[in-house]
Design a protein around this motif. Sequence first.
Motif, PDB file in Angstrom:
ATOM      1  N   SER A  75     109.675  16.387 -39.942  1.00 35.83           N
ATOM      2  CA  SER A  75     108.462  16.657 -40.829  1.00 35.83           C
ATOM      3  C   SER A  75     108.300  16.545 -42.164  1.00 35.83           C
ATOM      4  CB  SER A  75     108.266  18.189 -39.933  1.00 35.83           C
ATOM      5  OG  SER A  75     106.518  18.388 -40.491  1.00 35.83           O
ATOM      6  N   ALA A  76     108.692  17.465 -42.575  1.00 35.07           N
ATOM      7  CA  ALA A  76     109.497  17.660 -44.317  1.00 35.07           C
ATOM      8  C   ALA A  76     109.310  16.072 -44.762  1.00 35.07           C
ATOM      9  CB  ALA A  76     110.826  18.523 -44.773  1.00 35.07           C
ATOM     10  N   THR A  77     109.600  15.319 -44.245  1.00 37.05           N
ATOM     11  CA  THR A  77     110.321  14.026 -45.026  1.00 37.05           C
ATOM     12  C   THR A  77     108.833  13.170 -45.200  1.00 37.05           C
ATOM     13  OG1 THR A  77     112.741  13.708 -43.887  1.00 37.05           O
ATOM     14  CG2 THR A  77     111.582  11.621 -45.208  1.00 37.05           C
ATOM     15  N   ILE A  78     108.138  13.244 -43.697  1.00 39.75           N
ATOM     16  CA  ILE A  78     107.079  12.953 -43.583  1.00 39.75           C
ATOM     17  C   ILE A  78     106.191  13.643 -45.277  1.00 39.75           C
ATOM     18  CG2 ILE A  78     104.795  12.046 -43.051  1.00 39.75           C
ATOM     19  CD1 ILE A  78     106.802  11.584 -39.678  1.00 39.75           C
ATOM     20  N   ARG A  79     105.860  15.005 -44.711  1.00 37.82           N
ATOM     21  CA  ARG A  79     105.112  15.514 -45.705  1.00 37.82           C
ATOM     22  C   ARG A  79     105.060  15.362 -47.439  1.00 37.82           C
ATOM     23  NH1 ARG A  79     105.670  19.411 -42.235  1.00 37.82           N
ATOM     24  NH2 ARG A  79     107.671  20.718 -44.004  1.00 37.82           N
ATOM     25  N   ALA A  80     106.327  15.040 -47.433  1.00 37.64           N
ATOM     26  CA  ALA A  80     106.457  15.030 -49.184  1.00 37.64           C
ATOM     27  C   ALA A  80     106.310  13.283 -49.425  1.00 37.64           C
ATOM     28  CB  ALA A  80     108.089  14.626 -49.649  1.00 37.64           C
ATOM     29  N   ARG A  81     105.547  12.502 -48.362  1.00 32.04           N
ATOM     30  CA  ARG A  81     104.321  11.071 -48.903  1.00 32.04           C
ATOM     31  C   ARG A  81     103.524  11.168 -49.365  1.00 32.04           C
ATOM     32  NH1 ARG A  81     107.678   5.735 -46.044  1.00 32.04           N
ATOM     33  NH2 ARG A  81     109.916   6.382 -46.369  1.00 32.04           N
ATOM     34  N   ASN A  82     103.152  10.399 -49.860  1.00 36.33           N
ATOM     35  CA  ASN A  82     101.763   9.774 -50.100  1.00 36.33           C
ATOM     36  C   ASN A  82     100.899   8.930 -49.513  1.00 36.33           C
ATOM     37  OD1 ASN A  82     102.267   7.835 -51.540  1.00 36.33           O
ATOM     38  ND2 ASN A  82     102.908   8.965 -53.525  1.00 36.33           N
ATOM     39  N   GLU A  83      99.702   8.984 -50.180  1.00 33.17           N
ATOM     40  CA  GLU A  83      99.019   7.894 -49.014  1.00 33.17           C
ATOM     41  C   GLU A  83      99.648   6.362 -49.270  1.00 33.17           C
ATOM     42  OE1 GLU A  83      96.374   8.851 -52.387  1.00 33.17           O
ATOM     43  OE2 GLU A  83      98.029  10.321 -50.825  1.00 33.17           O
TER      44      GLU A  83
END
Length: 484
Positions: A199-207
């Motif tokens: 979850s943290a890895t995905i949240r750290a990404r942008n569009e």
Amino acid sequence: MTAHSIRRRLSFFVLLCVSAVWGLAVFGSFRYASREVQEWEDARLVEYAMFIARLDAADIEQFASLPINAQIELSWPGRQKSPRSDSDRLPRDIHFALTDASHRIVSNLPVAPSTFAAMRDNDGPGTVNVGGTPWRLYQFRDPKSGRNVQVMELSNTRSDLATEAAIRIVWPLLLALPALAVMLWYVIGRSLTPLGVLSATIRARNEHSLTPLNIASIPAEVETLVGAINRLLSQLRQSIVRERAFTSDAAHELKTPLAAIKVQAQVALTTSDPALQRLAMQRVVQGVDRSARLAEQLLLLARLDEQEHIPARILNTHDLIDEAVMRHAQRASDKGIALQGKPHSRHAIQADPVLIGILLENLVDNAIKYGHPDGRVEVITIDQGHTQCLAVLDDGTGVAQTDIARLTDRFYRGTGVQSPGSGLGLSIVERIVRYFNGTLRFGTGLDGRGLGVFVAFPAVQGPQEIEVSGQAKRTNTPSSATLS
């Protein structure tokens, strides 16, 4: 969307299952202990009966005047339980009635011995009711002395031996339950840590970040989820690439005809020569037609690329071939090309008639466009096993071997090509063929010259008689025929 905690739900259900298993274990232990206590009390009655049967007369008289106390538990100072709540601490008198060989009866029963004499006559201990009071009774006959002994005691209906055994099992379990809940909460939380990392890895990404997730040391269950997310990211990445390529190609290809239209319109506006104006306007119309056709082809490619569901039905390609030949007959005649349709297949295919018509339109248009004047173009179908093979052959200049691999690339028109076109025709053909599970290949055309385009579709029904050019005919082409 309502959020649910996996950790909380999993801990609750694990504790619930453990408690249920423990409850069943305690219940089974209580039932087993109760049965064991009953068997132990019955065995004690049997021992008393055999003991009394072997006493001499003086001892028997003494026991008759002094009842045998078989109290299970002794009263010790500090005991909290009272005899009222626990019959194990009540006096337990063993009563008996002995009948000797001379039929003399010796008894310490509180009631007449005849009350019990008529009620039991079997080999094992049992329960009898006297005046509403349950008694446990055993009858024994000594073959040596001829004595018949009945031994009985009040049933121990409130014995706590089994209850104590169950309680001694339950208490450690109850004390262990909170500790187990804490350990489960901790262990489940640790086990779900990879989900938090994900979850943290995905949240750290942008569009704009569509590269695959790369998380080290993940369990197999989370690895499946990561794999599914990576596949989705890959599909999104490919979709964006297609969209950008579509936009870029469309802008590039539309730029040329629009520029030509602008030039011709300017010529028409600036010249005073009616003939030159007419010629310029004709070229404007041709440029608009080319732009419209290009836009239609680009939209069709986009529709096919996005895997849009297109309904298919069983269709006969003969009619579609006839229509394609008729539509291009005048254009072929203007160039002196003999255009012929030779549908010999007796199979049908599963496809969309509009898309198959577009496929034939592009193939026949290319064959006429790149064919020699006064040449030939043939559209042929034959059966090859469980497939229908469609071939469009010409006798033109053909295609260089180095260009064949790129014929289906978008906007690729080959080296040295002068004829007008967008370079999308064969790209559309290849996409339609793949959409309906067919195969596409390129080879030599007529008389060893030109280009041959061969398309094979799976057949959906067996050989049958079909109509060709309005008449019922049966092909003489063998099923093993092949197109080279």
